[in-house]
Each structure stands twice: as structure tokens, then as C-alpha cells.
Design a protein around this motif. Structure first.
Motif, PDB file in Angstrom:
ATOM      1  N   THR A  95       0.185  22.387  21.796  1.00 46.23           N
ATOM      2  CA  THR A  95      -1.041  22.109  21.028  1.00 46.23           C
ATOM      3  C   THR A  95      -1.876  23.373  20.856  1.00 46.23           C
ATOM      4  O   THR A  95      -2.429  23.629  19.785  1.00 46.23           O
ATOM      5  N   GLU A  96      -1.953  24.176  21.918  1.00 50.39           N
ATOM      6  CA  GLU A  96      -2.734  25.410  21.858  1.00 50.39           C
ATOM      7  C   GLU A  96      -2.090  26.422  20.910  1.00 50.39           C
ATOM      8  O   GLU A  96      -2.771  27.094  20.126  1.00 50.39           O
ATOM      9  N   ALA A  97      -0.750  26.506  20.963  1.00 45.90           N
ATOM     10  CA  ALA A  97      -0.039  27.419  20.060  1.00 45.90           C
ATOM     11  C   ALA A  97      -0.198  26.981  18.612  1.00 45.90           C
ATOM     12  O   ALA A  97      -0.427  27.801  17.713  1.00 45.90           O
ATOM     13  N   ALA A  98      -0.080  25.675  18.378  1.00 47.39           N
ATOM     14  CA  ALA A  98      -0.205  25.149  17.019  1.00 47.39           C
ATOM     15  C   ALA A  98      -1.593  25.432  16.446  1.00 47.39           C
ATOM     16  O   ALA A  98      -1.737  25.730  15.252  1.00 47.39           O
ATOM     17  N   TYR A  99      -2.620  25.378  17.288  1.00 52.45           N
ATOM     18  CA  TYR A  99      -3.979  25.633  16.825  1.00 52.45           C
ATOM     19  C   TYR A  99      -4.100  27.053  16.274  1.00 52.45           C
ATOM     20  O   TYR A  99      -4.667  27.279  15.197  1.00 52.45           O
ATOM     21  N   VAL A 100      -3.555  28.024  17.022  1.00 53.04           N
ATOM     22  CA  VAL A 100      -3.634  29.425  16.595  1.00 53.04           C
ATOM     23  C   VAL A 100      -2.778  29.659  15.347  1.00 53.04           C
ATOM     24  O   VAL A 100      -3.195  30.357  14.416  1.00 53.04           O
ATOM     25  N   LEU A 124       6.496  22.935  20.476  1.00 53.29           N
ATOM     26  CA  LEU A 124       5.887  23.030  19.142  1.00 53.29           C
ATOM     27  C   LEU A 124       6.168  21.784  18.318  1.00 53.29           C
ATOM     28  O   LEU A 124       5.306  21.299  17.589  1.00 53.29           O
ATOM     29  N   ARG A 125       7.400  21.285  18.426  1.00 50.61           N
ATOM     30  CA  ARG A 125       7.758  20.081  17.666  1.00 50.61           C
ATOM     31  C   ARG A 125       6.871  18.900  18.058  1.00 50.61           C
ATOM     32  O   ARG A 125       6.452  18.134  17.205  1.00 50.61           O
ATOM     33  N   ARG A 126       6.611  18.762  19.341  1.00 53.95           N
ATOM     34  CA  ARG A 126       5.751  17.657  19.781  1.00 53.95           C
ATOM     35  C   ARG A 126       4.344  17.818  19.226  1.00 53.95           C
ATOM     36  O   ARG A 126       3.682  16.849  18.873  1.00 53.95           O
ATOM     37  N   ALA A 127       3.878  19.069  19.155  1.00 58.79           N
ATOM     38  CA  ALA A 127       2.503  19.328  18.728  1.00 58.79           C
ATOM     39  C   ALA A 127       2.341  19.332  17.216  1.00 58.79           C
ATOM     40  O   ALA A 127       1.270  18.996  16.703  1.00 58.79           O
ATOM     41  N   ALA A 128       3.384  19.745  16.480  1.00 59.25           N
ATOM     42  CA  ALA A 128       3.242  19.930  15.024  1.00 59.25           C
ATOM     43  C   ALA A 128       4.411  19.344  14.249  1.00 59.25           C
ATOM     44  O   ALA A 128       4.712  19.777  13.144  1.00 59.25           O
ATOM     45  N   GLY A 129       5.042  18.341  14.825  1.00 61.02           N
ATOM     46  CA  GLY A 129       6.194  17.741  14.159  1.00 61.02           C
ATOM     47  C   GLY A 129       5.826  16.822  13.024  1.00 61.02           C
ATOM     48  O   GLY A 129       6.677  16.429  12.227  1.00 61.02           O
ATOM     49  N   LEU A 450     -10.703  19.016  29.138  1.00 65.07           N
ATOM     50  CA  LEU A 450     -10.883  18.012  30.195  1.00 65.07           C
ATOM     51  C   LEU A 450     -11.647  16.796  29.682  1.00 65.07           C
ATOM     52  O   LEU A 450     -11.398  15.665  30.105  1.00 65.07           O
ATOM     53  N   GLY A 451     -12.558  17.036  28.745  1.00 65.90           N
ATOM     54  CA  GLY A 451     -13.344  15.949  28.182  1.00 65.90           C
ATOM     55  C   GLY A 451     -12.520  14.937  27.397  1.00 65.90           C
ATOM     56  O   GLY A 451     -12.989  13.834  27.102  1.00 65.90           O
ATOM     57  N   LEU A 452     -11.271  15.308  27.068  1.00 62.10           N
ATOM     58  CA  LEU A 452     -10.387  14.388  26.350  1.00 62.10           C
ATOM     59  C   LEU A 452      -9.798  13.324  27.275  1.00 62.10           C
ATOM     60  O   LEU A 452      -9.261  12.320  26.812  1.00 62.10           O
ATOM     61  N   HIS A 453      -9.882  13.555  28.604  1.00 62.60           N
ATOM     62  CA  HIS A 453      -9.334  12.561  29.538  1.00 62.60           C
ATOM     63  C   HIS A 453     -10.180  11.284  29.468  1.00 62.60           C
ATOM     64  O   HIS A 453     -11.415  11.351  29.517  1.00 62.60           O
ATOM     65  N   PRO A 454      -9.543  10.124  29.369  1.00 63.59           N
ATOM     66  CA  PRO A 454     -10.307   8.867  29.207  1.00 63.59           C
ATOM     67  C   PRO A 454     -11.211   8.536  30.393  1.00 63.59           C
ATOM     68  O   PRO A 454     -12.150   7.744  30.247  1.00 63.59           O
ATOM     69  N   GLU A 497      -1.631  19.494  29.959  1.00 64.79           N
ATOM     70  CA  GLU A 497      -2.374  19.662  28.714  1.00 64.79           C
ATOM     71  C   GLU A 497      -2.833  21.084  28.416  1.00 64.79           C
ATOM     72  O   GLU A 497      -3.261  21.372  27.305  1.00 64.79           O
ATOM     73  N   MET A 498      -2.772  21.974  29.408  1.00 65.12           N
ATOM     74  CA  MET A 498      -3.293  23.325  29.174  1.00 65.12           C
ATOM     75  C   MET A 498      -2.518  24.348  29.985  1.00 65.12           C
ATOM     76  O   MET A 498      -1.809  24.008  30.935  1.00 65.12           O
ATOM     77  N   ALA A 499      -2.644  25.604  29.563  1.00 68.90           N
ATOM     78  CA  ALA A 499      -1.991  26.691  30.276  1.00 68.90           C
ATOM     79  C   ALA A 499      -2.425  26.689  31.744  1.00 68.90           C
ATOM     80  O   ALA A 499      -3.572  26.385  32.063  1.00 68.90           O
ATOM     81  N   ASN A 500      -1.507  27.063  32.637  1.00 67.01           N
ATOM     82  CA  ASN A 500      -1.733  26.923  34.069  1.00 67.01           C
ATOM     83  C   ASN A 500      -2.981  27.664  34.554  1.00 67.01           C
ATOM     84  O   ASN A 500      -3.701  27.177  35.422  1.00 67.01           O
TER      85      ASN A 500
END
Length: 529
Positions: A95-100, A124-129, A450-454, A497-500
Motif C-alpha cells: 500500500t505504501e509503495a502504491a501510494y508513491v 503490489l498486486r494486493r495493493a493495486a490489483g 494506526l487510526g485505521l484499526h477498528p 500494515e506498515m514498514a517494520n
């Protein structure tokens, strides 16, 4: 300054290095060893393939891969074809790569195969498929501008291309055509866009030209004392200015040998220094600290090591003394830079006292002014003006206007103190950024994720000291009513969800966050006295 006259552009530098240092060893990548003449040939082949693939001057080309010979060749090939390089952090999730990639409008992407057990293509496929408002002709419908994806591997999915197939596509493009394209470029041509997150948490791309890159890293090479015959272990990630420009570009200027290392692992660093007679090892203080403290250090011959350049965090005086005393490193320097200023603003000089090297980031480099918005000796925001300051953020005039004024001064967002000799000491970060093992972590970006967590109602992130990494994130979280979220749950979710380096290492649940009258979180209260 030779950045403008002798080389003119990065392809001019590559060609000059291939001729000047033809028989010298250019790159050592595992068992592969190539000379500068061979590197020049490979870069021209990659540039020819970019031309055959339809790359035009100014097109953005992304690269998402670890340090390797293929990274160096594909990146320099793209830039030689007139492309604007957009390096992607290897720690990114899809998701982060697709954004850039989406934000830069990249037409072509070079991507690694599997790295550290992760398939970047699958990510990438999962994020921008799937498409989001556009129907792209390329392999990723969610990235309509992205026409081709080249996998730096021997195999690739049907709708992607292998590196070998991509290079074969350029066989019909002659040397004259490649040289002619390179001849269209000059110092004012944009060479790269380095994406960096700011206080808004939204990554922004700093636009840098060929002349800025060449001038900045000739200065870096001069001040560091990099020289022909040096053997340079590039552990700093190539997606970062410290790796690509203070590494690859600087080595091309001096005819030094590049030894790219894809992952920071202290055992591998020790083995490489000994086996390859490494003389130059820039990197964050954590790298050098772990080297000095390794129990098997004395089993390796580290005697060739002569130059260390560090920064990105507080550098203990003891570290400088140990590098000089225990390892016999002749030159230890510190520096300060940011992507918006071509990665280089201040640097210590050879011969500086160890206390100056440890307690400051040195003085402004030639052609650059640094001032602090505060009385002499007091902390204030650091401002920079000079040839190194970016043209602006890519297609973001509002964000550009927030940091660049009409007189050319760049607001860095960092707090520092200037001493009487002009040495800069960074004391804090207005932007609340903290540095995890050399990687910049931006609380606003992490808070948004983190705010995306329900189960999360409100969240604030700060940097806290860590013995190994320098700093790590700590999250203060307000749960949603009825949520049973635990710290382990949230940390595990964040790792997916994010880089380590962005993942908080600790979570503290609170009833509410301290806020001021305008509603901003008062992070000073979270940090304590």
C-alpha cells in the motif's frame, strides 16, 4: 564546481568514470565482479532498453529493490535515458509503495523478486490489483499510469517482464541513440524525486536536479577524502540519498569500488570488510556501534578501514574515540542533511576535534548558508539556503510554499544551535520525527495508519530511547468504546500494515490524549519531564 562543467549530467559522469577508471573494479556483488568499463556498458544497455520501452525525458521511473548491482545498473540506466528516478523504501508494504507510485505517476517500475521472504510483486498486486477510477493498460489496474513492471529476476508473472527480457528489448537501439538522449540532459534537468513524509503524514516528493546531485556529492567526496582505490561497503539503502548519492554517485566520481550489501547484518559487514579489504564504511551510529561490540570482531581483519561518515542521530563521543582507537579508523566525520536539501547541508572537516565531530554535525558545506531562528547559542528552527535546496515538492505547490520562502530559505523543521565557529548541533525535531536505526519515522504518518484499526479511537506516537536502534516508537492509544484491543494485538496488526521501523515497540492505553486549546496533542506531556 565540476558538477556543472566537467560531467554536465549523471550519464556524463557514468561515461567519464567508464573511460577514466576503465580497468578498475567498479562493483562487487556476491560472486559478480565488474570493471568500470563493464559498468558503463551495462548502464548503456539499460538506457537503450528504457528508450525501447518508450521512456521519455522527464518520465518517472520507480525502483523498489534492495542494494545490488541490478539496482545500480537499472537506476543509472533510467536516469541516462532522461527519466526521473523515484526510489522506493524496501521496508514499504504494498500500500505504501502504491501510494508513491501513484503520486509520482511512474510509467515504469523496476522491482525485486522475493526479498527477505516477501514477494514484492504479490504485495503490489494486493495493493493495486484493482482499478480506482482509472483503467490502466499496464499490469496493475490500480496504477493506471504504470505501463510496465520489470522484475529484477530470471522469472516474472505473465503480465510483467523479466530483467533479461527488458534488456533484450533494447538491442535494436544503437549507442548513438543512447548518447543523443543523454546529450539532451543538462544540470537543470530533474534527476530524481525522493519521497519523504512530513507532519501531515502524507509522503511528498523532493525534486532534485542533476547539477544539485553532482555538485553536492563532489563536495561530499572532497570533504570526506574519498579517493581512487577505496573500497566502499554500501550498507546504507540505495533508496536513500545516503546510499545512492553519497555511495554510488560519489564512487563514480572517484573511481572507488562499490560493494552493495542488501541487508544490514553485522556478521556480514564484518565478513565483507575483511574479505574485500573495505576502506570506507558510512552509516548510522547503530551500525558502527554493533560492529565495535560484536563478540567475534577480533576474528576479522578490519585494518583496511580508514573512513567512517555517520549522522542521522546523536553520535556519542565514546563511539568516535573507539572507532579511532580500537579500529584505527583515520577519519571519522559527522554530517547533517535532509531530502529537501539534496541530502547534504553540513559536514565536519577532516582534522576537526573529536568533541566537535561527536557533538555537532559540522559546518555548512560550500555554496550553502545555514541559520537558526534564535539568538546566538540558543535553539531555534534550522533554515538552509543554497544550490542544494530542492526545486519544490512534486506537484504540491501548497506544501512547497509552507517550507520554501521567496528568498530561497528552506524551513527544515529541525531545531538546532549554531556555535561561534558555525558548527550546527541538532537538538530536537519540530516535526516530531524520530530515527529508528537510521530510518526516519514520522509520527503523523504512523498515527494515520494506526487510526485505521477498528479498535482505535485516538492515537499519538512519540519516539523513545532504545539501546539498540537509538529510538523507537511508542503509541498512546484511546480505545473505541467496547473495544478489547491489547498492545500485542495492535503491534501485530501494525506489522502487517506498515514498514517494520514504523511499528511502535510499545503501546500504552489512556483514557484521553492531552490536547491544547486548539486541539493539538501536547506531546511534551507524553514525553514527560
Amino acid at each position: 564546481m565540476r558538477g556543472d562543467t566537467e560531467w554536465g549530467s549523471i550519464p556524463g559522469l557514468v561515461r567519464s568514470a567508464a573511460e577514466r577508471y576503465a580497468d578498475a573494479e567498479a562493483v562487487v556483488d556476491g560472486r559478480t565482479r565488474i570493471s568500470y568499463a563493464e559498468l558503463g556498458d551495462r548502464v548503456e544497455r539499460a538506457a537503450a532498453a528504457c528508450l525501447a520501452a518508450g521512456v521519455e525525458v522527464g518520465d518517472r521511473v520507480g525502483i523498489w529493490a534492495p542494494n545490488s548491482l541490478d539496482w545500480i545498473v537499472s537506476a543509472l540506466g533510467a536516469v541516462s535515458a532522461g527519466a526521473v528516478l523515484v526510489p522506493l523504501n524496501t521496508r514499504f508494504k504494498g500500500t505504501e509503495a502504491a501510494y508513491v507510485l501513484r503520486g509520482s505517476g511512474a510509467r515504469l517500475l523496476f522491482v525485486t523478486g522475493t526479498f527477505l521472504g516477501t514477494s514484492y510483486v504479490a504485495s503490489l498486486r494486493r495493493a493495486a490489483g484493482e482499478g480506482t477510477g482509472g483503467t490502466g493498460e499496464g499490469p496493475l489496474p490500480g496504477l493506471p499510469a504504470l505501463e510496465q513492471v520489470v522484475v529484477l529476476s530470471d522469472d516474472a508473472p505473465a503480465d510483467f517482464r523479466t530483467w533479461k527480457d527488458f534488456l533484450a528489448g533494447g538491442e535494436g537501439v544503437g549507442e548513438a541513440e543512447v548518447r543523443a538522449r543523454a546529450g539532451e540532459l543538462d544540470g537543470s534537468t530533474v534527476s530524481d524525486i525522493i519521497f519523504t513524509s512530513g507532519t501531515t503524514g502524507r509522503p511528498k516528493g523532493a525534486v532534485i536536479t542533476h547539477a544539485q546531485t553532482l555538485r553536492g556529492y563532489e563536495i561530499w567526496s572532497d570533504l570526506a577524502g574519498l579517493r581512487q582505490g577505496d573500497r566502499y561497503l554500501i550498507v546504507n539503502p540505495l533508496f536513500h540519498t545516503f546510499g545512492y548519492k553519497a555511495g554510488v554517485i560519489a564512487c563514480l566520481m572517484r573511481g572507488a569500488t562499490m560493494i552493495p550489501q542488501p541487508v544490514f547484518d553485522v556478521d556480514t559487514v564484518l565478513a565483507n570488510i575483511a574479505a574485500e579489504r573495505v576502506s570506507v564504511l558510512p552509516g548510522p551510529p547503530t551500525l558502527h556501534q554493533s560492529l565495535l561490540d560484536h563478540p567475534a570482531r577480533d576474528a576479522h581483519d578490519l585494518s583496511a578501514l580508514r573512513l567512517v561518515v555517520t549522522g542521522a542521530a546523536v553520535v556519542p563521543l565514546r563511539l568516535v574515540e573507539r572507532l579511532r582507537g580500537e579500529l584505527g579508523v583515520g577519519t571519522v566525520l559527522t554530517a547533517y542533511g535532509l531530502s529537501e536539501a539534496s541530502g547534504i547541508v553540513t559536514m565536519c572537516r577532516r582534522g576537526d576535534d573529536p568533541s566537535v565531530i561527536a557533538s555537532t554535525s559540522g559546518r555548512a558545506i560550500p555554496g550553502t548558508e545555514v541559520r537558526v531562528e534564535a539568538p546566538a547559542g540558543s535553539p531555534g528552527e534550522v533554515l538552509v539556503r543554497g544550490f542544494n535546496v530542492m526545486r519544490g515538492y512534486y506537484e504540491d505547490p501548497v506544501a512547497t510554499a509552507e517550507v520554501l520562502d521567496g528568498d530561497g530559505w528552506l524551513r527544515t523543521g529541525d531545531v538546532g544551535v549554531l556555535d561561534d565557529e558555525g558548527n550546527l548541533r541538532i537538538t530536537d525535531r519540530i516535526k516530531d520525527m524520530f530515527i529508528v536505526g537510521g530510518f526516519n519515522a514520522y509520527p503523523a504518518e504512523i498515527e494515520q495508519l494506526l487510526g485505521l484499526h477498528p479498535g482505535v479511537s485516538d492515537v499519538a506516537v512519540i519516539g523513545v530511547p532504545d539501546a539498540r536502534l537509538g529510538e523507537v516508537g511508542k503509541a498512546y492509544v484511546v480505545r473505541r468504546p467496547g473495544a478489547t484491543l491489547t498492545s500485542d494485538d495492535l503491534i501485530a496488526w501494525a506489522r502487517r500494515e506498515m514498514a517494520n521501523y514504523k511499528v511502535p515497540r510499545a503501546v500504552e492505553f489512556v483514557g484521553e490524549l492531552p490536547r491544547n486549546a486548539s486541539g493539538k496533542v501536547v506531546k511534551g506531556e507524553l514525553r514527560g519531564p
